[in-house]
Scaffold this active site. Structure first.
Site, PDB file in Angstrom:
ATOM      1  N   LEU A   7       1.522   6.841  52.326  1.00  0.00           N
ATOM      2  CA  LEU A   7       0.320   7.805  52.523  1.00  0.00           C
ATOM      3  C   LEU A   7       0.204   9.015  51.552  1.00  0.00           C
ATOM      4  O   LEU A   7       1.212   9.859  51.796  1.00  0.00           O
ATOM      5  CB  LEU A   7       0.481   8.211  54.076  1.00  0.00           C
ATOM      6  CG  LEU A   7       0.607   6.880  54.960  1.00  0.00           C
ATOM      7  CD1 LEU A   7       0.570   7.330  56.433  1.00  0.00           C
ATOM      8  CD2 LEU A   7      -0.569   6.073  54.771  1.00  0.00           C
ATOM      9  N   ARG A  14      -0.561  23.964  54.123  1.00  0.00           N
ATOM     10  CA  ARG A  14       0.349  25.071  54.260  1.00  0.00           C
ATOM     11  C   ARG A  14       1.438  25.076  53.054  1.00  0.00           C
ATOM     12  O   ARG A  14       2.038  26.042  52.918  1.00  0.00           O
ATOM     13  CB  ARG A  14       1.328  24.641  55.587  1.00  0.00           C
ATOM     14  CG  ARG A  14       0.653  24.702  56.884  1.00  0.00           C
ATOM     15  CD  ARG A  14       1.508  24.455  58.047  1.00  0.00           C
ATOM     16  NE  ARG A  14       1.339  23.097  58.395  1.00  0.00           N
ATOM     17  CZ  ARG A  14       2.446  22.435  59.088  1.00  0.00           C
ATOM     18  NH1 ARG A  14       3.102  23.137  59.985  1.00  0.00           N
ATOM     19  NH2 ARG A  14       1.976  21.157  59.505  1.00  0.00           N
ATOM     20  N   GLY A 149       6.614  13.575  69.007  1.00  0.00           N
ATOM     21  CA  GLY A 149       6.439  12.577  70.223  1.00  0.00           C
ATOM     22  C   GLY A 149       7.589  11.721  70.583  1.00  0.00           C
ATOM     23  O   GLY A 149       8.433  11.227  69.541  1.00  0.00           O
ATOM     24  N   GLU A 164       3.217  11.500  73.116  1.00  0.00           N
ATOM     25  CA  GLU A 164       3.255  12.798  72.346  1.00  0.00           C
ATOM     26  C   GLU A 164       3.798  13.790  73.180  1.00  0.00           C
ATOM     27  O   GLU A 164       3.786  13.972  74.424  1.00  0.00           O
ATOM     28  CB  GLU A 164       1.504  13.369  72.160  1.00  0.00           C
ATOM     29  CG  GLU A 164       0.971  12.129  71.024  1.00  0.00           C
ATOM     30  CD  GLU A 164       1.648  12.052  69.591  1.00  0.00           C
ATOM     31  OE1 GLU A 164       2.215  13.136  69.258  1.00  0.00           O
ATOM     32  OE2 GLU A 164       1.863  10.945  69.346  1.00  0.00           O
ATOM     33  N   TYR A 371      19.344  30.976  12.906  1.00  0.00           N
ATOM     34  CA  TYR A 371      18.128  30.072  13.471  1.00  0.00           C
ATOM     35  C   TYR A 371      18.148  29.080  12.546  1.00  0.00           C
ATOM     36  O   TYR A 371      17.901  29.108  11.234  1.00  0.00           O
ATOM     37  CB  TYR A 371      16.999  30.879  13.662  1.00  0.00           C
ATOM     38  CG  TYR A 371      15.890  29.679  13.654  1.00  0.00           C
ATOM     39  CD1 TYR A 371      15.895  29.217  14.947  1.00  0.00           C
ATOM     40  CD2 TYR A 371      14.844  29.613  12.771  1.00  0.00           C
ATOM     41  CE1 TYR A 371      14.945  28.230  15.229  1.00  0.00           C
ATOM     42  CE2 TYR A 371      13.692  28.614  12.874  1.00  0.00           C
ATOM     43  CZ  TYR A 371      13.830  27.990  14.012  1.00  0.00           C
ATOM     44  OH  TYR A 371      12.776  27.159  14.274  1.00  0.00           O
ATOM     45  N   ALA A 385      26.882  34.157   8.966  1.00  0.00           N
ATOM     46  CA  ALA A 385      26.091  34.800   9.893  1.00  0.00           C
ATOM     47  C   ALA A 385      24.968  35.204   9.249  1.00  0.00           C
ATOM     48  O   ALA A 385      24.651  35.833   8.437  1.00  0.00           O
ATOM     49  CB  ALA A 385      27.155  35.918  10.335  1.00  0.00           C
ATOM     50  N   SER A 410      26.535  35.326   4.397  1.00  0.00           N
ATOM     51  CA  SER A 410      25.712  36.162   5.670  1.00  0.00           C
ATOM     52  C   SER A 410      24.116  36.408   5.123  1.00  0.00           C
ATOM     53  O   SER A 410      24.154  36.755   4.066  1.00  0.00           O
ATOM     54  CB  SER A 410      26.419  37.280   5.978  1.00  0.00           C
ATOM     55  OG  SER A 410      27.739  36.971   6.494  1.00  0.00           O
TER      56      SER A 410
END
Length: 461
Positions: A7, A14, A149, A164, A371, A385, A410
């Site tokens: 289901l 809510r 229930g 219930e 990078y 570096a 570097s």
């Protein structure tokens, strides 16, 4: 033969979300995917999902989701539309044309009850088959059953009635056995009475529990851990379910020989695989299809997502996503590996290094402040570096190739597309724009100029 029906038609108002409730995530999977996963240990011939609110989105999510990828041998999903949400009985009524002539059993599950264990469903089906029941209900004994229930049975667990909560007498309210909303029906029996259901209640809805009155025998099976039947109705319930799931996962791995330092600060998706003697430090989060091999130490303060970590790897204060790190390598602190980075064995990726779609050969070091994007590095390469690969020209990405034992000084910039051969040395501060053959020193910077006795002239008053 067993068919399952899930289901999944409701909106879940809510939750305060445009996303259908069943698509909210819990531990790396949507709620409805988790429900499908719980059926792994029974043999299923058909899988039907009843959809309603934003049904196309639910369909698309399931077809493209992890559950299909993880279980390619399962029967294909069938989607049944419930245009109006008029109760659980009405939802199952929509199956009548789809299961016409089906002679097996129908297992009914809720798409917002994601914590059911496979073992629990297997037990439910075994009892159903053993006793040849018309219906078998999963029940639970709650410490505080208010609002639920109540299920009343005889000494053989045969269901006599379901009342219930609002209709219970004070004596009946002392019964703590509640209906978990999980059912197994013998479909030919259920098929006969589904058209007779009536909406004679305040909600004007068709309740699947009403079928119990007309079926015989109906038996109850108590779930061992009542937390399994927690339904998700709002964000608080979702947080509670997350806590329950995390407790299960952490208990599993600590029992299997994994050390969790400060478990309360760690999160682990149940899709993650860990080997014995892994150590997870505080404030570390493991997500998705992640696997970590024996002897590795992850954290503190790290995020590993959809990545494979080899033996004896250290990842400190770093983020690794969609990447591979081979054995005996060190990552961090404050490194970021992403976009299918692959790190060889005995490598070092140091502080403030970002790697994107980059492959490092064995014993290669990128120690700090660099990078590398869209790059392939050979073995025993040393990246100085501040080295970066300038891989993007504003329109397209380009590749950088670096051969074995090459070293960059570097603050070097390698402007892609470019290839550096083996045993190349790049002088510090160089901007390299052309390919470099093997065994070369490349200097790509302006010559230093020194002017003796020069100083800035003072401005006139």
């Amino acid at each position: 033969m067993i068919a399952i029906a899930i289901l999944a038609a409701g909106r879940g108002t809510r939750m305060k979300s445009d996303l259908p409730k069943v698509l909210h995530e819990l531990g790396g999977r949507s709620l409805v995917e988790r429900v499908l996963q719980s059926c792994q240990e029974i043999e299923i011939c058909r899988r039907l999902v009843i959809v309603g609110y934003r049904g196309e989105l639910v369909k698309q999510s399931l077809i493209e989701g992890k559950e299909i990828a993880d279980n390619p041998q399962s029967p294909p999903l069938e989607f049944v539309e419930q245009t109006e949400q008029l109760g659980t009985g009405h939802a199952i009524q929509q199956l009548l044309p789809h299961l016409e002539g089906f002679q097996g059993d129908l297992l009914v599950l809720n798409g917002d009850v994601p914590l059911l264990r496979a073992e629990t469903i297997k037990q439910l089906m075994a009892v159903h088959k053993q006793h040849q029941n018309s219906a078998t209900l999963l029940t639970a004994n709650l410490p505080n059953p208010q609002g639920y229930g109540r299920v009343f049975t005889d000494s053989q667990n045969l269901v006599q009635q379901i009342v219930e909560d609002r209709d219970c007498t004070p004596d009946q309210k002392q019964n703590h056995r509640i209906n978990a909303g999980v059912y197994c029906f013998h479909w030919p029996d259920l098929e006969k009475i589904l058209p007779e259901l009536k909406a004679d209640n305040d909600q004007k809805e068709y309740y699947l529990t009403d079928t119990v009155t007309f079926l015989n025998p109906v038996r109850a099976v108590d779930v061992e851990d009542y937390q399994e039947i927690l339904g998700i109705n709002d964000r608080k319930h979702l947080a509670t379910a997350c806590d329950i799931l995390q407790t299960r996962v952490k208990d599993k791995w600590m029992t299997a020989g994994v050390t969790l330092l400060d478990p309360s600060s760690i999160t682990i998706d149940d899709t993650v695989e860990l080997q014995p003697d892994v150590v997870i430090e505080p404030q570390t989060h493991l997500r998705g299809q992640t696997a970590i091999a024996s002897g590795s130490r992850i954290g503190p303060g790290s995020l590993i997502e959809n990545s494979q970590i080899g033996e004896n790897v250290t990842v400190l204060y770093s983020v690794v996503s969609d990447s591979i790190v081979a054995e005996n390598s060190r990552v961090g602190p404050y490194a970021h590996l992403r976009g299918h980075a692959e790190i060889g064995a005995n490598c070092r990726v140091g502080n403030f290094v970002e790697l994107k779609n980059t492959q490092l050969g064995d014993r290669t070091n990128v120690a700090h402040l660099s990078y590398l994007g869209d790059a392939t590095l050979g073995e025993k390469v040393n990246i100085g570096a501040g080295t970066i690969t300038a891989n993007y020209d504003g329109k397209n990405k380009h590749k950088t190739q670096i051969g074995d034992r090459t070293k960059t000084g570097s603050n070097s910039v390698l402007v892609a597309p470019i290839t550096l051969g083996e045993d190349v040395t790049v002088a510090a501060g160089s901007v390299v724009t052309e390919d470099v053959p093997n065994d070369c020193l490349v200097i790509a910077r302006s010559r230093q100029v020194v002017k003796p006795g020069w100083k800035l002239k003072e401005p006139k008053k």
